[in-house]
Scaffold this active site. Structure first.
Site, mmCIF file in Angstrom:
data_model
loop_
_atom_site.group_PDB
_atom_site.id
_atom_site.type_symbol
_atom_site.label_atom_id
_atom_site.label_comp_id
_atom_site.label_asym_id
_atom_site.label_seq_id
_atom_site.Cartn_x
_atom_site.Cartn_y
_atom_site.Cartn_z
ATOM 1 C CD GLU A 171 -2.927 -1.194 2.233
ATOM 2 O OE1 GLU A 171 -3.871 -1.590 2.264
ATOM 3 O OE2 GLU A 171 -2.480 -0.811 3.376
ATOM 4 C CB CYS A 229 1.047 6.890 11.269
ATOM 5 S SG CYS A 229 2.684 6.677 10.776
ATOM 6 C CB CYS A 238 7.441 -5.078 8.511
ATOM 7 S SG CYS A 238 8.938 -4.263 9.365
ATOM 8 C CG LEU A 280 12.639 8.126 20.062
ATOM 9 C CD1 LEU A 280 13.958 7.396 19.997
ATOM 10 C CD2 LEU A 280 12.808 9.671 20.616
ATOM 11 C CG HIS A 281 7.142 5.418 17.816
ATOM 12 N ND1 HIS A 281 6.904 6.678 17.320
ATOM 13 C CD2 HIS A 281 7.563 4.658 16.956
ATOM 14 C CE1 HIS A 281 6.804 6.605 15.942
ATOM 15 N NE2 HIS A 281 6.978 5.260 15.840
ATOM 16 N N GLY A 318 6.986 -1.949 5.741
ATOM 17 C CA GLY A 318 8.266 -2.471 5.624
ATOM 18 C C GLY A 318 9.378 -1.493 6.459
ATOM 19 C CD GLU A 319 13.766 -0.080 9.098
ATOM 20 O OE1 GLU A 319 13.034 0.269 9.910
ATOM 21 O OE2 GLU A 319 14.727 0.363 8.562
ATOM 22 C CB CYS A 353 2.982 -1.236 13.422
ATOM 23 S SG CYS A 353 3.358 -1.068 11.638
ATOM 24 C CB CYS A 360 6.782 -1.753 15.883
ATOM 25 S SG CYS A 360 8.218 -1.518 15.213
ATOM 26 C CB CYS A 417 3.185 7.481 3.092
ATOM 27 S SG CYS A 417 3.508 6.541 4.204
HETATM 28 S S1 SF4 Z 1 6.247 -1.332 9.189
HETATM 29 FE FE1 SF4 Z 1 7.677 0.026 10.728
HETATM 30 S S2 SF4 Z 1 6.462 0.405 12.448
HETATM 31 FE FE2 SF4 Z 1 5.546 -1.209 11.268
HETATM 32 S S3 SF4 Z 1 6.475 -3.227 12.055
HETATM 33 FE FE3 SF4 Z 1 7.748 -2.497 10.583
HETATM 34 S S4 SF4 Z 1 9.412 -1.263 11.338
HETATM 35 FE FE4 SF4 Z 1 7.893 -1.165 12.719
#
Ligand code: SF4
Length: 347
Positions: free
Chosen positions: A95, A341, A115, A222-223, A166-167, A122, A119, A108
């Site tokens: 997406e 987000c 991923c 960071l969060h 994704g990272e 997410c 986290c 975005c």
């Molecule tokens: S997409 Fe970003 S926020 Fe979501 S799990 Fe992966 S690294 Fe974490």
């Protein structure tokens, strides 16, 4: 008899295409023409390349695949945000989101199918990474969202954030190639300063960005401003703690002088106290030019977090401002279509 799989022509650089034509005993300028069809004119088949002789188009057809992303679903939020679900050549889905504000049109975009970093807040983190996106698959998201900007708003895309699924730094080479394509005059010709790559914090790769002298901006999700809280939200913090990340960010800054932003989602009862704000200020003071984006959280089905109450958020921001930390609030956009987000999960 086994047949060799066809090569994907969109993985060829301009120089490599020119070389291929030369190796075939054909003029190199044909390579430049094909490259232009692929990246500037967004050709979706060799038959569209009308300034090439028919015989040459058939030869290309026999030698290469020409993959591209297609739009599988497009949804518009009541606040103008557009979520686009893209279908990849192998049927996987990712997406991208267009976020319109008065000043800018921001895309975005995703860098992986899912991923693995998990986290806790997410939606993408609840889907395992199936594969990395190819550079053209990242580029095509940008090109498609740019086309929507032109159609819906009559002006070009102005900014890009790698903050979708994704990272990005775990798909390092392809992400860097995609930024080169986006910024190249042979591609979209956008300024690197309009691109921000956002990472959950892979210190080794942040340093590599510095070594590679990238020109885009960097954001760290960071969060939480201390290791205990951050590890409870983001398991990656166990192997990349804040001290290591701060050192890597300083290295990145020394090498590139790029802008660094801390992304900070305020969660109710988790990371919103004055002590948290104080620790965040201390972190900002350790990273040259660091600024903070406060992001409003959008609840997801898979997790039990909720956003901070408004008064608490205001108090937190006032504390940062009083300490002269540049803090911007990113209001949540596209909630009604799961485009905000942390909500991207191919729903
Ligand atoms: S997409 Fe970003 S926020 Fe979501 S799990 Fe992966 S690294 Fe974490």
């Amino acid at each position: 008899m086994t047949t060799t799989p066809l090569q994907s022509i969109r993985n060829f650089t301009r120089q490599a295409l020119e070389q291929w034509f030369t190796d075939q005993g054909l003029p190199a300028f044909r390579g430049r023409q094909v490259y232009e069809w692929l990246w500037k004119k967004h050709a979706r088949s060799f038959s569209e390349m009308t300034n090439l002789p028919l015989e040459l188009r058939s030869r290309l057809e026999a030698a290469f695949t020409l993959n591209h992303l297609s739009i599988d679903l497009q949804q518009k939020s009541s606040d103008g945000t557009v979520k686009v679900r893209f279908k990849l050549y192998d049927g996987n889905l990712v997406e991208g989101v267009l976020i319109p504000t008065e000043q800018r049109l921001t895309a975005c975009i995703s860098s992986q199918v899912g991923c693995n970093l998990g986290c806790k807040f997410c939606a993408t983190g609840f889907m395992k990474n199936k594969r990395n996106l190819e550079p053209y698959e990242i580029y095509d998201q940008v090109a498609a969202i740019h086309a929507i900007c032109m159609e819906d708003f009559g002006k070009p895309l102005s900014n890009i954030v790698y903050m979708g699924m994704g990272e990005p730094l775990l798909n390092y080479a392809n992400v860097l190639t995609s930024t080169e394509l986006i910024t190249s005059p042979d591609g979209m010709g956008m300024s690197a300063k309009r691109i921000t790559v956002s990472t959950a914090g892979i210190a080794k790769m942040i340093r590599k960005l510095g070594d590679d002298g990238v020109r885009f901006n960097l954001a760290l999700s960071l969060h939480a401003p201390d290791d205990a809280k951050r590890s409870s939200l983001m398991p990656i913090n166990d192997s990349n703690d804040l001290k290591t990340l701060v050192a890597a960010l300083n290295y990145f800054y020394e090498k590139t002088k790029g802008r660094i932003t801390f992304e900070y989602i305020l969660f109710d009862g988790i990371n919103e106290t004055e002590e948290d704000a104080r620790n965040l200020v201390k972190l900002c003071q350790q990273v040259p030019g660091a600024r903070v984006n406060i992001i409003e959280y959008n609840a997801i089905r898979e997790a039990d977090y909720s956003k901070s109450k408004e008064e608490q958020r205001e108090r937190f921001i006032q504390y940062l401002e009083a300490q002269r930390v540049v803090a911007k609030v990113r209001r949540s956009r596209g909630k009604d279509i799961d485009a905000a987000c942390g909500q991207l999960a191919n729903k």
